[in-house]
Design a protein around this motif. Structure first.
Motif, short mmCIF file in Angstrom:
data_model
loop_
_atom_site.label_atom_id
_atom_site.label_comp_id
_atom_site.label_asym_id
_atom_site.label_seq_id
_atom_site.Cartn_x
_atom_site.Cartn_y
_atom_site.Cartn_z
N ILE A 85 5.41 6.74 2.20
CA ILE A 85 6.36 5.89 1.46
C ILE A 85 6.59 6.49 0.09
CG2 ILE A 85 6.82 3.57 0.58
CD1 ILE A 85 4.87 2.51 2.72
N GLY A 86 7.87 6.75 -0.23
CA GLY A 86 8.20 7.36 -1.52
C GLY A 86 7.92 6.43 -2.69
N GLU A 87 7.84 7.01 -3.88
CA GLU A 87 7.60 6.20 -5.08
C GLU A 87 8.78 5.28 -5.40
OE1 GLU A 87 6.41 8.49 -8.45
OE2 GLU A 87 4.61 9.28 -7.47
N ASN A 88 9.92 5.57 -4.81
CA ASN A 88 11.13 4.76 -5.04
C ASN A 88 11.19 3.53 -4.13
OD1 ASN A 88 11.54 6.38 -2.71
ND2 ASN A 88 13.74 5.99 -2.83
N VAL A 89 10.19 3.34 -3.28
CA VAL A 89 10.17 2.20 -2.35
C VAL A 89 8.91 1.37 -2.60
CG1 VAL A 89 10.07 1.49 0.08
CG2 VAL A 89 11.46 3.47 -0.58
N LYS A 90 9.10 0.07 -2.79
CA LYS A 90 7.97 -0.84 -2.97
C LYS A 90 8.05 -1.94 -1.93
CE LYS A 90 6.53 1.44 -6.47
NZ LYS A 90 5.39 2.33 -6.32
N VAL A 91 6.92 -2.20 -1.28
CA VAL A 91 6.83 -3.25 -0.27
C VAL A 91 5.94 -4.36 -0.83
CG1 VAL A 91 6.17 -3.81 2.10
CG2 VAL A 91 7.06 -1.52 1.56
N VAL A 92 6.50 -5.58 -0.92
CA VAL A 92 5.76 -6.70 -1.50
C VAL A 92 5.85 -7.91 -0.56
CG1 VAL A 92 6.17 -5.93 -3.88
CG2 VAL A 92 7.80 -7.51 -2.81
N PRO A 93 4.89 -8.84 -0.66
CA PRO A 93 4.97 -10.01 0.23
C PRO A 93 6.08 -10.97 -0.16
CG PRO A 93 2.92 -10.05 -1.08
CD PRO A 93 3.63 -8.79 -1.41
N TYR A 94 6.29 -11.13 -1.47
CA TYR A 94 7.23 -12.16 -1.93
C TYR A 94 7.72 -11.78 -3.32
CZ TYR A 94 9.07 -16.87 -2.80
OH TYR A 94 9.89 -17.93 -3.07
N ILE A 95 8.93 -12.19 -3.66
CA ILE A 95 9.47 -11.93 -5.00
C ILE A 95 9.61 -13.27 -5.71
CG2 ILE A 95 11.43 -11.06 -6.31
CD1 ILE A 95 11.90 -9.09 -3.96
N LYS A 96 8.76 -13.48 -6.71
CA LYS A 96 8.80 -14.74 -7.46
C LYS A 96 9.94 -14.72 -8.47
CE LYS A 96 3.86 -15.63 -7.15
NZ LYS A 96 2.59 -15.50 -7.86
N ASP A 97 10.41 -15.90 -8.83
CA ASP A 97 11.44 -16.07 -9.86
C ASP A 97 12.65 -15.17 -9.59
OD1 ASP A 97 12.74 -17.01 -12.07
OD2 ASP A 97 11.57 -15.90 -13.52
N MET A 98 13.26 -15.37 -8.44
CA MET A 98 14.44 -14.58 -8.06
C MET A 98 15.57 -14.62 -9.09
SD MET A 98 14.32 -12.87 -5.14
CE MET A 98 15.74 -12.94 -4.08
N PRO A 99 15.86 -15.79 -9.71
CA PRO A 99 16.97 -15.82 -10.68
C PRO A 99 16.81 -14.82 -11.83
CG PRO A 99 16.36 -18.05 -10.09
CD PRO A 99 15.33 -17.14 -9.47
#
Length: 366
Positions: A241-255
């Motif tokens: 996985i390149g440094e330009n790609v991040k995999v996360v479970p959830y993104i808080k505070d979308m606004p």
């Protein structure tokens, strides 16, 4: 204003109501609000967490097939109407707003029968069963998609958009930095988000596409959904996985993050569409096929027709199709600008204020 709000079951009914309440308290600080929901819906946590008083009642939906459960449903509805009349009598609202879900059916019906000013807000392009039923009784109807207008009685309908749009637009000057995720602020970022629970087909497609995304000049942040994160990590074992790609479970505070996104891949729920059009975010929409009357496809089409988004239906979704559309948008700043402008033209960044006007109209004309 004394406002009684009812809506329940899903976030799509609850978050627009909370956005409206937040704005109403800003412009009319002496506002008193009571929220009526179901005993089992998401509102049981979300509404009290927002500091709003909540009353609940037991409700259930009709089965589409002949079922003895429907007898119980009718009984619960009639009992809830009786309960709602008592709540209305005690709270004495100036106006009652319904944002969808079976509970709003009982509450708005009770309010209309007691000659209290009533308003419903329909978030989707395909009108839900409850709002169709209520449309005969309520004073005013607010819509978020023009496609819903013809499904309601003429003369009652006002296009307001979704109050969530104004909530998001008010945070457009976000000071969030992608460095929090180990990404760069000066590189265009594609966000991929299949909803808070994640979407299995979107997740598996993105997993297949990650080796190619890792070679791109743009960045990708991919939210798997909390409960699907471990499974995605297993699927990615052995993948570079390149440094330009991040995999996360959830993104808080979308606004706070949406204003910093160059483009979005997401479902086509009403709330998402309200947010992206308020901010003018180019979007690749992948409608959920698991919703009533396929309304997410119709939601998506409203943006596709205006060249504000592209749509990939789930039956046509694979890594090649996703990469093709992502590259087309992310590697062409001119196209992104055109899509952003088209998106903003569809948006309603003053939606909460417009819905407040409809509430006052219902009170004044009653």
């Amino acid at each position: 204003m004394r406002l009684l709000v009812s809506g329940g079951g899903t976030g799509g009914h609850i978050y627009p109501a909370l956005a409206l309440i937040e704005r109403l308290k800003q412009v009319e600080p002496d506002t008193e609000v009571l929220y009526v929901g179901t005993t089992r819906g998401l509102e049981n946590k979300i509404v009290p967490d927002a500091g709003i008083k909540l009353e609940t009642m037991q409700m259930q939906g009709f089965k589409r097939s002949l079922s003895l459960e429907n007898i119980k449903t009718v009984y619960l509805f009639l009992r809830s109407v009786h309960h709602a009349k008592k709540i209305i009598h005690d709270f004495k609202p100036d106006v009652v707003l319904g944002t969808g879900g079976y509970v709003s059916g009982a509450v708005l019906y009770a309010a209309a029968k007691q000659h209290i000013p009533t308003v419903i807000h329909e978030q989707n392009s395909v009108v839900g069963v409850t709002n169709k039923f209520l449309s005969r009784y309520v004073d005013q109807i607010a819509i978020a998609f023009e496609a819903a207008r013809s499904q309601f009685p003429e003369g009652k309908v006002t296009m307001t958009g979704n109050p969530r749009a104004q909530q998001v637009a008010s945070q457009a000057a976000s000071n969030f930095s992608w460095e929090e995720y180990g990404l760069k602020d000066d590189v265009p970022t594609l966000m991929i988000f299949g909803g808070s629970q994640g979407a299995p087909k979107i997740n598996s497609t993105v997993v297949d596409a990650i080796p190619e995304f890792s070679k791109r000049s743009y960045q990708v942040i991919f939210a798997t959904g909390q409960k699907r994160y471990d499974n995605v990590q297993k699927q990615l074992q052995g993948t570079e996985i390149g440094e330009n790609v991040k995999v996360v479970p959830y993104i808080k505070d979308m606004p706070a993050k949406m204003p910093k996104v160059a483009a979005l891949v997401s479902r086509a729920g009403a709330t998402t569409i309200a947010e992206v059009t308020a901010l003018g975010v180019p979007t690749i929409l992948i409608p959920s096929p698991y919703v009533t009357a396929n309304h997410q496809v119709k939601n998506a089409q409203s943006l596709v027709r205006k060249n504000a988004a592209v749509m990939i239906t789930e039956d046509h979704l694979d890594s090649r199709t996703l990469l093709l559309q992502a590259d087309k948008i992310m590697e062409n700043q001119g196209l992104r600008d055109k899509m952003a402008n088209a998106s903003r033209k569809v948006g309603h960044p003053q939606a909460a204020d417009e819905l407040i006007s409809v509430l006052h109209k219902a009170i004044n004309e009653h």
